[in-house]
Write a protein that holds these residues in place. Structure first.
Motif, PDB file in Angstrom:
ATOM      1  N   PRO A 101      54.800  61.373  50.305  1.00 30.76           N
ATOM      2  CA  PRO A 101      55.522  62.115  49.264  1.00 30.76           C
ATOM      3  C   PRO A 101      56.839  62.695  49.775  1.00 30.76           C
ATOM      4  CG  PRO A 101      53.234  62.825  49.386  1.00 30.76           C
ATOM      5  CD  PRO A 101      53.435  61.875  50.500  1.00 30.76           C
ATOM      6  N   ALA A 102      56.811  63.293  50.979  1.00 29.86           N
ATOM      7  CA  ALA A 102      58.041  63.864  51.539  1.00 29.86           C
ATOM      8  C   ALA A 102      59.059  62.770  51.807  1.00 29.86           C
ATOM      9  CB  ALA A 102      57.726  64.629  52.817  1.00 29.86           C
ATOM     10  N   GLY A 103      58.584  61.628  52.261  1.00 27.76           N
ATOM     11  CA  GLY A 103      59.484  60.516  52.554  1.00 27.76           C
ATOM     12  C   GLY A 103      60.170  60.012  51.299  1.00 27.76           C
ATOM     13  N   LEU A 104      59.406  59.896  50.215  1.00 30.50           N
ATOM     14  CA  LEU A 104      59.988  59.416  48.962  1.00 30.50           C
ATOM     15  C   LEU A 104      61.014  60.410  48.435  1.00 30.50           C
ATOM     16  CD1 LEU A 104      56.851  57.943  47.166  1.00 30.50           C
ATOM     17  CD2 LEU A 104      58.528  56.799  48.609  1.00 30.50           C
ATOM     18  N   LYS A 105      60.686  61.719  48.554  1.00 30.27           N
ATOM     19  CA  LYS A 105      61.643  62.735  48.107  1.00 30.27           C
ATOM     20  C   LYS A 105      62.907  62.668  48.954  1.00 30.27           C
ATOM     21  CE  LYS A 105      58.621  66.233  46.206  1.00 30.27           C
ATOM     22  NZ  LYS A 105      57.775  67.256  46.846  1.00 30.27           N
ATOM     23  N   ALA A 106      62.740  62.425  50.251  1.00 24.65           N
ATOM     24  CA  ALA A 106      63.903  62.321  51.134  1.00 24.65           C
ATOM     25  C   ALA A 106      64.796  61.169  50.681  1.00 24.65           C
ATOM     26  CB  ALA A 106      63.460  62.112  52.574  1.00 24.65           C
ATOM     27  N   MET A 107      64.183  60.040  50.330  1.00 27.49           N
ATOM     28  CA  MET A 107      64.977  58.891  49.889  1.00 27.49           C
ATOM     29  C   MET A 107      65.734  59.218  48.605  1.00 27.49           C
ATOM     30  SD  MET A 107      64.860  56.482  52.046  1.00 27.49           S
ATOM     31  CE  MET A 107      65.275  54.883  51.347  1.00 27.49           C
ATOM     32  N   GLU A 108      65.060  59.910  47.673  1.00 26.27           N
ATOM     33  CA  GLU A 108      65.736  60.282  46.422  1.00 26.27           C
ATOM     34  C   GLU A 108      66.907  61.215  46.708  1.00 26.27           C
ATOM     35  OE1 GLU A 108      62.681  61.859  43.929  1.00 26.27           O
ATOM     36  OE2 GLU A 108      61.680  59.903  43.779  1.00 26.27           O
ATOM     37  N   ALA A 109      66.684  62.184  47.610  1.00 30.27           N
ATOM     38  CA  ALA A 109      67.751  63.119  47.943  1.00 30.27           C
ATOM     39  C   ALA A 109      68.917  62.395  48.610  1.00 30.27           C
ATOM     40  CB  ALA A 109      67.224  64.224  48.852  1.00 30.27           C
ATOM     41  N   LEU A 110      68.603  61.401  49.431  1.00 35.41           N
ATOM     42  CA  LEU A 110      69.669  60.635  50.080  1.00 35.41           C
ATOM     43  C   LEU A 110      70.441  59.822  49.051  1.00 35.41           C
ATOM     44  CD1 LEU A 110      67.957  59.406  53.366  1.00 35.41           C
ATOM     45  CD2 LEU A 110      69.781  61.074  53.131  1.00 35.41           C
ATOM     46  N   ALA A 111      69.724  59.317  48.025  1.00 35.15           N
ATOM     47  CA  ALA A 111      70.393  58.582  46.951  1.00 35.15           C
ATOM     48  C   ALA A 111      71.344  59.510  46.191  1.00 35.15           C
ATOM     49  CB  ALA A 111      69.366  57.969  46.012  1.00 35.15           C
ATOM     50  N   ASP A 112      70.891  60.769  45.950  1.00 29.49           N
ATOM     51  CA  ASP A 112      71.760  61.748  45.292  1.00 29.49           C
ATOM     52  C   ASP A 112      73.008  62.004  46.122  1.00 29.49           C
ATOM     53  OD1 ASP A 112      70.000  61.989  43.265  1.00 29.49           O
ATOM     54  OD2 ASP A 112      69.034  63.811  44.007  1.00 29.49           O
ATOM     55  N   LEU A 113      72.796  62.105  47.432  1.00 32.44           N
ATOM     56  CA  LEU A 113      73.915  62.364  48.341  1.00 32.44           C
ATOM     57  C   LEU A 113      74.963  61.251  48.227  1.00 32.44           C
ATOM     58  CD1 LEU A 113      74.948  64.214  50.632  1.00 32.44           C
ATOM     59  CD2 LEU A 113      73.763  62.728  52.240  1.00 32.44           C
ATOM     60  N   GLU A 114      74.489  60.009  48.129  1.00 39.23           N
ATOM     61  CA  GLU A 114      75.421  58.883  47.996  1.00 39.23           C
ATOM     62  C   GLU A 114      76.184  58.973  46.674  1.00 39.23           C
ATOM     63  OE1 GLU A 114      76.302  56.127  50.325  1.00 39.23           O
ATOM     64  OE2 GLU A 114      75.712  58.072  51.132  1.00 39.23           O
ATOM     65  N   LYS A 115      75.472  59.417  45.631  1.00 34.92           N
ATOM     66  CA  LYS A 115      76.133  59.565  44.328  1.00 34.92           C
ATOM     67  C   LYS A 115      77.247  60.594  44.440  1.00 34.92           C
ATOM     68  CE  LYS A 115      72.681  58.748  41.295  1.00 34.92           C
ATOM     69  NZ  LYS A 115      71.569  59.369  40.561  1.00 34.92           N
ATOM     70  N   GLU A 116      76.934  61.734  45.132  1.00 37.82           N
ATOM     71  CA  GLU A 116      77.942  62.779  45.317  1.00 37.82           C
ATOM     72  C   GLU A 116      79.149  62.231  46.072  1.00 37.82           C
ATOM     73  OE1 GLU A 116      75.943  66.039  47.340  1.00 37.82           O
ATOM     74  OE2 GLU A 116      74.327  65.915  45.846  1.00 37.82           O
ATOM     75  N   ARG A 117      78.879  61.327  46.997  1.00 34.50           N
ATOM     76  CA  ARG A 117      79.977  60.758  47.782  1.00 34.50           C
ATOM     77  C   ARG A 117      80.752  59.707  46.995  1.00 34.50           C
ATOM     78  NH1 ARG A 117      76.392  59.598  53.129  1.00 34.50           N
ATOM     79  NH2 ARG A 117      76.608  61.620  54.142  1.00 34.50           N
ATOM     80  N   GLY A 118      80.181  59.296  45.847  1.00 39.44           N
ATOM     81  CA  GLY A 118      80.855  58.302  45.017  1.00 39.44           C
ATOM     82  C   GLY A 118      80.672  56.879  45.491  1.00 39.44           C
ATOM     83  N   ASN A 119      79.570  56.605  46.177  1.00 34.05           N
ATOM     84  CA  ASN A 119      79.300  55.243  46.630  1.00 34.05           C
ATOM     85  C   ASN A 119      78.371  54.530  45.647  1.00 34.05           C
ATOM     86  OD1 ASN A 119      80.827  55.381  48.983  1.00 34.05           O
ATOM     87  ND2 ASN A 119      79.163  56.377  50.096  1.00 34.05           N
ATOM     88  N   PRO A 120      78.406  53.183  45.624  1.00 35.05           N
ATOM     89  CA  PRO A 120      77.525  52.442  44.708  1.00 35.05           C
ATOM     90  C   PRO A 120      76.057  52.760  44.995  1.00 35.05           C
ATOM     91  CG  PRO A 120      78.577  50.969  46.297  1.00 35.05           C
ATOM     92  CD  PRO A 120      79.270  52.284  46.398  1.00 35.05           C
ATOM     93  N   PRO A 121      75.255  53.021  43.943  1.00 32.05           N
ATOM     94  CA  PRO A 121      73.891  53.510  44.116  1.00 32.05           C
ATOM     95  C   PRO A 121      72.912  52.467  44.664  1.00 32.05           C
ATOM     96  CG  PRO A 121      74.354  53.122  41.802  1.00 32.05           C
ATOM     97  CD  PRO A 121      75.635  52.910  42.531  1.00 32.05           C
ATOM     98  N   GLN A 122      73.170  51.182  44.438  1.00 29.92           N
ATOM     99  CA  GLN A 122      72.125  50.221  44.819  1.00 29.92           C
ATOM    100  C   GLN A 122      72.226  49.781  46.282  1.00 29.92           C
ATOM    101  OE1 GLN A 122      74.652  49.767  42.951  1.00 29.92           O
ATOM    102  NE2 GLN A 122      75.453  47.683  42.947  1.00 29.92           N
ATOM    103  N   VAL A 123      73.258  50.281  46.993  1.00 31.20           N
ATOM    104  CA  VAL A 123      73.411  49.910  48.401  1.00 31.20           C
ATOM    105  C   VAL A 123      72.856  51.014  49.298  1.00 31.20           C
ATOM    106  CG1 VAL A 123      75.062  49.245  50.170  1.00 31.20           C
ATOM    107  CG2 VAL A 123      75.498  48.656  47.790  1.00 31.20           C
ATOM    108  N   ALA A 124      72.057  50.630  50.299  1.00 31.02           N
ATOM    109  CA  ALA A 124      71.476  51.611  51.214  1.00 31.02           C
ATOM    110  C   ALA A 124      72.583  52.270  52.030  1.00 31.02           C
ATOM    111  CB  ALA A 124      70.486  50.933  52.146  1.00 31.02           C
ATOM    112  N   SER A 125      72.536  53.599  52.153  1.00 38.42           N
ATOM    113  CA  SER A 125      73.507  54.297  52.994  1.00 38.42           C
ATOM    114  C   SER A 125      73.053  54.208  54.444  1.00 38.42           C
ATOM    115  CB  SER A 125      73.606  55.762  52.576  1.00 38.42           C
ATOM    116  OG  SER A 125      72.375  56.401  52.807  1.00 38.42           O
TER     117      SER A 125
END
Lengths: 173, 213
Positions: free
Chosen positions: B109-133
């Protein structure tokens, strides 16, 4: 030496955790009981999985499938001096930890947990993860489709752990 | 995934058994392994309950929280570009601690939340969402490299199958996992340099005059 360190770890962890609990004025016994009952629930939850997978592995083994596969893999395994069973195990582990568990128990039943193949199995299975399963679940959560260098890195680190595990098993066998 | 693996084991197994003339063994194997699974669970129940009980004490006494604080500098080294106080860091540290302590169920559960938070971080940075950071790659590779202090389940299996010393594998397993984790970290750090994060990548390219990949 390695064995002595191993023997020491569990008592040390227990002592540390309970000691810390006493210092922190935790109702240690009640906490322990709560955690233990959660633990039992977890085991009950995995019972069906274990039955399903051990049954699958049991059928595969009885069918002679592994014998065929291992005959095909035997020359590769012979290079490293261990039974071909280990190779099927390593492959399965990349996809599913519970499916691998069935094969682990198979190795233990055939060779014994303290034999060279048993030790390789114990060590390598403890230091590797289900690469494909973890990647698919985690990237699904992040809605990512381009995984870039994740697979390369994960396989590289798994390979390093596996090789180290085989060498260490040979050292203590 | 597991559906396909299981279908293959059952269907492939039965077909293979019929073709190679092992039909009798098949029914025996199916019934016996179901029974073996129960015997195994009884051994496991004791070990897992013991471990989870201890971990509950560790949680209550603040030991787990203390460990989380302890690994903060290390996480900053692994993920220098995640801003301090970002929720991703908190989830990552919960996941890493749970992994080290062998709390398999608490990692995911913590790992999945971490991935979601990292996806949000990429959105904040303005990077394409489907590419792994780079952070996602590092987190997953690090996670898959497995960092377990005591392989509880394996010890339970070993004692079930009559090992003279089930705990004997702890130190070598720890050493092997340390090696795989070091390789993982080295690889991620090298990739961070070679394939800089999306936003930085474009800047680097203009600076290097298009030489950088």
């Amino acid at each position: 030496m390695m064995t002595q360190v191993s023997n020491f770890i569990i008592p040390a962890v227990i002592f540390l955790v309970v000691g810390f609990g006493v210092l922190g004025h935790v109702k240690i016994y009640e906490s322990f009981l709560k955690g233990a009952s959660d633990g039992l629930k977890i085991v009950v939850e995995i019972v069906p999985t274990l039955i399903g997978l051990m049954m699958g592995v049991g059928i595969l083994r009885a069918s002679g499938f592994f014998t065929l596969l291992e005959r095909a893999l035997a020359p590769v395994a012979a290079l490293f001096g261990f039974p071909a069973q280990i190779l099927s195990l390593l492959t399965v582990k990349l996809f599913s930890s519970s499916a691998a568990t069935g094969l682990v128990l198979d190795v233990f039943a055939t060779y014994g947990p303290d034999s060279y193949p048993g030790l390789i199995t114990s060590i390598v299975m403890s230091c590797t993860e289900t690469v494909f399963y973890t990647m698919s679940v985690y990237f699904l959560a992040a809605k990512v489709t381009k995984t870039r260098y994740t697979l390369t890195g994960a396989l590289l680190s798994t390979a390093a752990g596996t090789i180290a595990g085989i060498i260490l098993a040979a050292a203590i066998a | 995934m597991l559906n396909m693996i299981w279908a293959f084991m059952i269907l492939g197994g039965i077909l293979c058994g019929v073709l190679t003339g092992h039909v009798e063994e098949l029914s025996c194997a199916a019934l016996e392994s179901a029974g073996d699974a129960i015997t195994l669970c009884i051994t496991m129940a004791g070990v897992v309950a013991l471990w989870m009980g201890l971990m509950e004490i560790a949680k209550e006494s603040g030991l787990v929280e203390r460990m989380t604080k302890g690994i903060a500098p290390f996480l900053h080294f692994l993920f220098p570009r995640i801003p301090k106080g970002h929720p991703a860091l908190e989830h990552i540290s919960t996941n890493v601690i749970a992994n080290i302590l062998g709390l398999g169920w608490a990692c995911t559960p913590a790992g999945l939340k971490a991935m979601e938070a990292l996806a949000d971080l990429e959105k904040e940075r303005g990077n394409p969402p489907q590419v792994a950071s780079n952070e996602m790659c590092t987190f997953l590779i690090f996670n898959i490299s497995s960092l377990q202090l005591v392989p509880v389940n394996m010890i339970a299996y070993r004692s079930q199958y009559g090992s003279a010393n089930p705990a004997r594998i702890i130190a070598p397993a720890l050493l092997a996992t340390l090696i795989s984790t070091l390789v993982a970290i080295a690889f991620c750090k090298w990739k961070d340099r070679k394939e800089p994060p999306m936003k930085g990548r474009m800047e680097d390219e203009t600076r290097a005059g298009g030489e950088a990949k």
